[in-house]
Design an enzyme around this catalytic site. Structure first.
Site, PDB file in Angstrom:
ATOM      1  N   GLY A  47     -18.163 -43.433  36.607  1.00 21.45           N
ATOM      2  CA  GLY A  47     -18.541 -44.306  35.498  1.00 21.45           C
ATOM      3  C   GLY A  47     -17.474 -45.359  35.288  1.00 21.45           C
ATOM      4  O   GLY A  47     -16.338 -45.217  35.758  1.00 21.45           O
ATOM      5  N   GLN A  52     -12.558 -51.594  30.998  1.00 21.29           N
ATOM      6  CA  GLN A  52     -11.630 -51.215  32.069  1.00 21.29           C
ATOM      7  C   GLN A  52     -11.361 -52.345  33.055  1.00 21.29           C
ATOM      8  O   GLN A  52     -10.405 -52.267  33.829  1.00 21.29           O
ATOM      9  CB  GLN A  52     -12.159 -49.986  32.823  1.00 21.29           C
ATOM     10  CG  GLN A  52     -12.116 -48.714  31.988  1.00 21.29           C
ATOM     11  CD  GLN A  52     -12.682 -47.532  32.754  1.00 21.29           C
ATOM     12  OE1 GLN A  52     -13.889 -47.328  32.766  1.00 21.29           O
ATOM     13  NE2 GLN A  52     -11.822 -46.786  33.419  1.00 21.29           N
ATOM     14  N   CYS A 100     -10.259 -40.241  34.894  1.00 20.62           N
ATOM     15  CA  CYS A 100     -10.598 -41.609  34.512  1.00 20.62           C
ATOM     16  C   CYS A 100      -9.937 -42.560  35.499  1.00 20.62           C
ATOM     17  O   CYS A 100      -8.766 -42.363  35.863  1.00 20.62           O
ATOM     18  CB  CYS A 100     -10.086 -41.887  33.100  1.00 20.62           C
ATOM     19  SG  CYS A 100     -10.421 -43.557  32.517  1.00 20.62           S
ATOM     20  N   LEU A 101     -10.662 -43.582  35.904  1.00 20.39           N
ATOM     21  CA  LEU A 101     -10.098 -44.552  36.843  1.00 20.39           C
ATOM     22  C   LEU A 101      -8.914 -45.310  36.235  1.00 20.39           C
ATOM     23  O   LEU A 101      -8.101 -45.867  36.961  1.00 20.39           O
ATOM     24  CB  LEU A 101     -11.180 -45.538  37.300  1.00 20.39           C
ATOM     25  CG  LEU A 101     -12.325 -44.928  38.130  1.00 20.39           C
ATOM     26  CD1 LEU A 101     -13.399 -45.979  38.389  1.00 20.39           C
ATOM     27  CD2 LEU A 101     -11.821 -44.333  39.435  1.00 20.39           C
ATOM     28  N   HIS A 142     -17.500 -40.104  27.467  1.00 20.17           N
ATOM     29  CA  HIS A 142     -16.250 -40.674  27.997  1.00 20.17           C
ATOM     30  C   HIS A 142     -16.345 -42.198  28.098  1.00 20.17           C
ATOM     31  O   HIS A 142     -15.451 -42.929  27.647  1.00 20.17           O
ATOM     32  CB  HIS A 142     -15.967 -40.047  29.370  1.00 20.17           C
ATOM     33  CG  HIS A 142     -14.783 -40.619  30.082  1.00 20.17           C
ATOM     34  ND1 HIS A 142     -13.656 -39.880  30.366  1.00 20.17           N
ATOM     35  CD2 HIS A 142     -14.548 -41.866  30.577  1.00 20.17           C
ATOM     36  CE1 HIS A 142     -12.777 -40.652  30.984  1.00 20.17           C
ATOM     37  NE2 HIS A 142     -13.298 -41.857  31.135  1.00 20.17           N
ATOM     38  N   GLU A 143     -17.455 -42.689  28.686  1.00 17.76           N
ATOM     39  CA  GLU A 143     -17.588 -44.146  28.883  1.00 17.76           C
ATOM     40  C   GLU A 143     -17.706 -44.873  27.544  1.00 17.76           C
ATOM     41  O   GLU A 143     -17.126 -45.947  27.366  1.00 17.76           O
ATOM     42  CB  GLU A 143     -18.788 -44.461  29.772  1.00 17.76           C
ATOM     43  CG  GLU A 143     -18.711 -43.917  31.191  1.00 17.76           C
ATOM     44  CD  GLU A 143     -17.384 -44.158  31.888  1.00 17.76           C
ATOM     45  OE1 GLU A 143     -16.734 -45.185  31.616  1.00 17.76           O
ATOM     46  OE2 GLU A 143     -16.979 -43.295  32.688  1.00 17.76           O
ATOM     47  N   HIS A 146     -14.487 -45.521  25.761  1.00 25.07           N
ATOM     48  CA  HIS A 146     -13.754 -46.709  26.218  1.00 25.07           C
ATOM     49  C   HIS A 146     -14.098 -47.924  25.361  1.00 25.07           C
ATOM     50  O   HIS A 146     -13.234 -48.763  25.087  1.00 25.07           O
ATOM     51  CB  HIS A 146     -14.117 -47.039  27.676  1.00 25.07           C
ATOM     52  CG  HIS A 146     -13.354 -46.247  28.698  1.00 25.07           C
ATOM     53  ND1 HIS A 146     -11.990 -46.356  28.847  1.00 25.07           N
ATOM     54  CD2 HIS A 146     -13.765 -45.358  29.636  1.00 25.07           C
ATOM     55  CE1 HIS A 146     -11.596 -45.551  29.845  1.00 25.07           C
ATOM     56  NE2 HIS A 146     -12.656 -44.942  30.333  1.00 25.07           N
TER      57      HIS A 146
HETATM   58 NI    NI Z   1     -12.602 -43.643  31.965  1.00 29.28          NI
END
Ligand code: NI
Length: 179
Positions: A47, A52, A100-101, A142-143, A146
């Site tokens: 995701g 991000q 998480c990226l 989670h997304e 952000h």
């Molecule tokens: Ni993330």
């Protein structure tokens, strides 16, 4: 549609609240979504939120079939969700490992609502509504976090369950000698 650099934890934009998308079906929104999908694919993420890549708009993408980062997970249909809203279903919480990226190489044990309804729109403005549970519900929570400037480490209750993935999950034969 180029992949864009992914901001990492510590970058101030990751702590900002993103703005609602005011207009659907625009070249700007389509270009943003294309960049997000390309970025997520190249990073092998499950995701990605627009924040991000430094764009403070309420857009998330998520979904995967076989993801090497999450080999044991049920697939989630590839979804673009604009102006998402989440409503928990019931009180039940569930904890699981999350990555998480924007927090590369690390994992944490994060409590989330086990079941949710999420609503939003696709980039053309068509409504989306789904009732989901487990990893799918976790991914969306989670997304969407952000978009409110929240990263998963802020949700961890037991900080002893936060660390580098290879330290957490690989065997440590040297421990026996140390004890
Ligand atoms: Ni993330």
């Amino acid at each position: 549609m180029p992949a864009r650099p992914i901001l990492r934890i510590g970058h101030p934009l990751l702590l900002q609240r993103a703005q609602s998308v005011a207009e659907f079906n625009t070249p700007q929104l389509d270009a943003l979504v294309a960049d997000m999908l390309e970025t997520m694919e190249q990073a092998e993420g499950a995701g990605l939120a627009a924040s991000q890549i430094g764009v403070l708009q309420r857009v998330v993408v998520f979904g995967f079939e076989d993801n090497p980062r999450y080999p044991d997970r049920e697939p989630v249909a590839l979804t673009v969700l604009v102006n998402p809203e989440i409503q928990p279903l019931g009180e039940e919480m569930e904890s699981d490992w999350e990555g998480c990226l924007s927090v590369p190489g690390m994992r944490g044990w994060v409590p989330r609502h086990r079941r949710i309804v999420y609503r939003g729109f696709d980039p053309q403005g068509n409504p989306i509504q789904r009732e989901v549970e487990g990893f799918h519900a976790r991914l969306v929570q989670h997304e969407c976090d952000h978009l409110d400037g929240i990263l998963y480490p802020q949700r961890i209750e037991d900080m002893s369950k936060f660390g580098f993935e290879d330290e957490l999950f690989e065997e440590h034969p040297e421990i026996e000698d140390a004890c």
